[in-house]
Write a protein that holds these residues in place. Structure first.
Motif, PDB file in Angstrom:
ATOM      1  N   THR A 141      -2.621   8.367   0.479  1.00 59.10           N
ATOM      2  CA  THR A 141      -3.677   8.374  -0.544  1.00 59.10           C
ATOM      3  C   THR A 141      -4.692   9.485  -0.260  1.00 59.10           C
ATOM      4  N   ARG A 159     -10.818   2.639  -2.931  1.00 61.15           N
ATOM      5  CA  ARG A 159     -10.088   2.742  -1.660  1.00 61.15           C
ATOM      6  C   ARG A 159      -9.993   1.390  -0.959  1.00 61.15           C
ATOM      7  N   GLY A 160      -8.843   1.120  -0.408  1.00 64.14           N
ATOM      8  CA  GLY A 160      -8.596  -0.175   0.236  1.00 64.14           C
ATOM      9  C   GLY A 160      -8.267  -1.267  -0.770  1.00 64.14           C
ATOM     10  N   GLY A 161      -8.078  -0.884  -2.031  1.00 67.64           N
ATOM     11  CA  GLY A 161      -7.975  -1.858  -3.115  1.00 67.64           C
ATOM     12  C   GLY A 161      -6.709  -2.701  -3.142  1.00 67.64           C
ATOM     13  N   SER A 162      -5.713  -2.360  -2.332  1.00 67.56           N
ATOM     14  CA  SER A 162      -4.498  -3.171  -2.421  1.00 67.56           C
ATOM     15  C   SER A 162      -4.697  -4.578  -1.851  1.00 67.56           C
ATOM     16  N   ASP A 163      -5.692  -4.757  -0.987  1.00 70.21           N
ATOM     17  CA  ASP A 163      -6.026  -6.130  -0.567  1.00 70.21           C
ATOM     18  C   ASP A 163      -6.465  -6.937  -1.783  1.00 70.21           C
ATOM     19  N   SER A 208       0.853  -1.197   0.000  1.00 72.12           N
ATOM     20  CA  SER A 208       0.000   0.000   0.000  1.00 72.12           C
ATOM     21  C   SER A 208       0.881   1.236   0.000  1.00 72.12           C
ATOM     22  N   ALA A 209       0.266   2.375  -0.207  1.00 71.85           N
ATOM     23  CA  ALA A 209       0.941   3.660  -0.013  1.00 71.85           C
ATOM     24  C   ALA A 209       1.146   3.869   1.485  1.00 71.85           C
ATOM     25  N   PHE A 216      -3.450  -1.590  -5.563  1.00 75.26           N
ATOM     26  CA  PHE A 216      -4.414  -0.521  -5.818  1.00 75.26           C
ATOM     27  C   PHE A 216      -4.418  -0.082  -7.277  1.00 75.26           C
ATOM     28  N   GLU A 269       1.564   4.311  -4.135  1.00 80.33           N
ATOM     29  CA  GLU A 269       2.058   2.939  -4.175  1.00 80.33           C
ATOM     30  C   GLU A 269       3.311   2.818  -5.043  1.00 80.33           C
TER      31      GLU A 269
END
Ligand code: ASP
Ligand code: MG
Length: 421
Positions: free
Chosen positions: A47, A150-154, A41-42, A136, A74
């Motif tokens: 972000t 948002r939260g997309g790196s999962d 993540s960043a 992300f 990121e």
């Protein structure tokens, strides 16, 4: 030897010191002989900062350019982690979304991954090089940079794990697993060893925000074994990830017959709902459709719905909940549709909370809902609305009673740990 995707969230990447600590942890997995890809993540807060710049530049901005800006956080952390790994003597390189590429659709700012080309990535990993992938971000049609919401790196991590057929996707975060409930409310909450995808989806969607909900849905669809574990133990003496110190999110089959497992897996609470009641709605076919069609057209997610029967008056009250953030828009849409619906008054209340008990065990057991209602009644907690699914019972109560309700239910279902901790 295993193939592992490790994912580190914003708090784990916040600053050089933490990134070095992440590099140590990655090195341990490499030294153990694993093939490793890392999704990052960043830095925490970054972000938000970038989103704000876009808003300042223009409140109404081109989402394709927004994606160029917010994907930058990121890019920075992936490069920094590759540098930190190299400094430890670990072969590593960054793979930006457009370089792999991770192809997405054109829904900029909330894009969906369509395909990941992993040929080059796999070759690098097999050659002992750690692949560092910014979460992300991806690449949309026309080779434009896109982001996943948002939260997309999962979701990035789970998608990469599926694409490289990883044995495990370890999500390192600021909590050390998934708990039976919020430990800030119930200090005797227990860390769960295993939770099923479906349970995790229900827990996430009702406010237990450990993973982006979409990532759990994707893990379920692709059968990716996900572990949630802490990135804050000292990397030198943290338990090895393959001893599964965190919480595993798995399919029903892997759950097996865990003797220790309780009937209820977890209790979630969510204060981000608002309740709307329309009074004197005509009790005739089509009335309810007239209410919910404009809301659906406005992409508003209605959750709980109650309609009373009329008592000879030909009209009835209809109560339902929407996300609090959509309340103003919902009221506006319903006001515009007043003529079609033909209701008396519109009443709303944001001082509500949704409490949910979740567990696959309730599929085969009766009495879960009545136990919930009884436990709440004994404490004088009034229930305003109820919904159920196969593995969940939710009630709407007054917001001020949230903590009490969670505690009472945690005890009622026998979830309290033996000792505080
Ligand atoms: N940096 C992005 C965000 O803050 C994605 C993520 O961290 O999952 O939403
Ligand atoms: Mg996150």
């Amino acid at each position: 030897m295993a193939r592992i995707v490790m994912k580190f969230g914003g708090t784990s990447m916040a600053g050089t010191e933490r990134i070095r600590s992440v590099a140590q942890r990655v090195k341990r997995e490499v030294d153990a002989g694993n093939e490793v890809a890392v999704v990052v993540s960043a830095m925490a807060g970054e972000t938000d900062r970038l989103v704000n710049f876009c808003r300042e530049a223009s409140p109404l901005h081109d989402p394709r350019e927004y994606d160029v800006v917010v994907a930058a956080g990121e890019q920075v952390t992936s490069g920094l982690l590759a540098i930190a790994l190299q400094a430890l003597g670990v072969k590593a390189r960054s793979w930006l979304g457009w370089q792999m590429p991770i192809r997405t659709d054109d829904a900029h700012a909330k894009a969906r991954i369509e395909d990941i080309d992993t040929a080059a990535l796999r070759e690098a990993m097999a050659g002992g090089e750690v692949a560092v992938i910014p979460g992300f971000q991806g690449m949309g049609p026309g080779n434009r940079i896109s982001t996943l919401g948002r939260g997309g790196s999962d979701t990035s991590a789970v998608a990469v794990a599926a694409a490289v057929k990883a044995d495990r996707c370890d999500i390192y975060t600021d909590v050390d697993g998934v708990y039976t409930t919020d430990p800030r409310i119930v200090p005797r909450a227990r860390k769960l060893k295993r939770v099923t995808y479906e349970e995790m989806l229900e827990l996430a969607s009702v406010g237990a925000k450990v993973l982006q909900t979409r990532s759990v849905g994707l893990a379920m669809k692709e059968g990716v074994r996900v572990q949630v574990l802490s990135s804050f133990d000292d990397p030198a003496d943290a338990p090895a990830a393959d001893t599964l110190p965190g919480t595993m999110i798995v399919g029903d089959a892997e759950l097996g017959d865990d003797m220790e497992r309780q009937l209820i897996t977890g209790i979630a609470h969510d204060k981000n709902e608002a309740k709307i009641t329309l009074t004197n709605v005509p009790d005739k076919p089509g009335a309810v459709a007239n209410i919910f069609t404009p809301l659906a057209d406005g992409s508003i997610n209605v959750d709980m719905i109650i309609q009373n029967i009329s008592h000879g008056t030909g009209s009835t009250d209809v109560t339902f909940t929407v996300p609090a953030s959509d309340l103003a828009r919902s009221l506006d849409l319903l006001d515009k549709a007043k003529g079609d619906i033909g209701y008396g008054e519109i009443v709303h209340d944001t001082r509500v909370a949704k409490i949910s008990v979740v567990g696959v065990g309730m599929r085969s057991h009766a009495g879960v809902a009545s136990a919930m209602f009884t436990a709440l009644a004994q404490r004088g907690i009034n229930i305003q609305a109820i919904t159920t699914s196969e593995i969940k019972v939710s009630v709407l109560i007054h917001e001020d009673e949230t903590e009490l309700a969670v505690r009472v239910l945690h005890t009622a279902y026998g979830l309290d740990a033996e000792e505080a901790g």
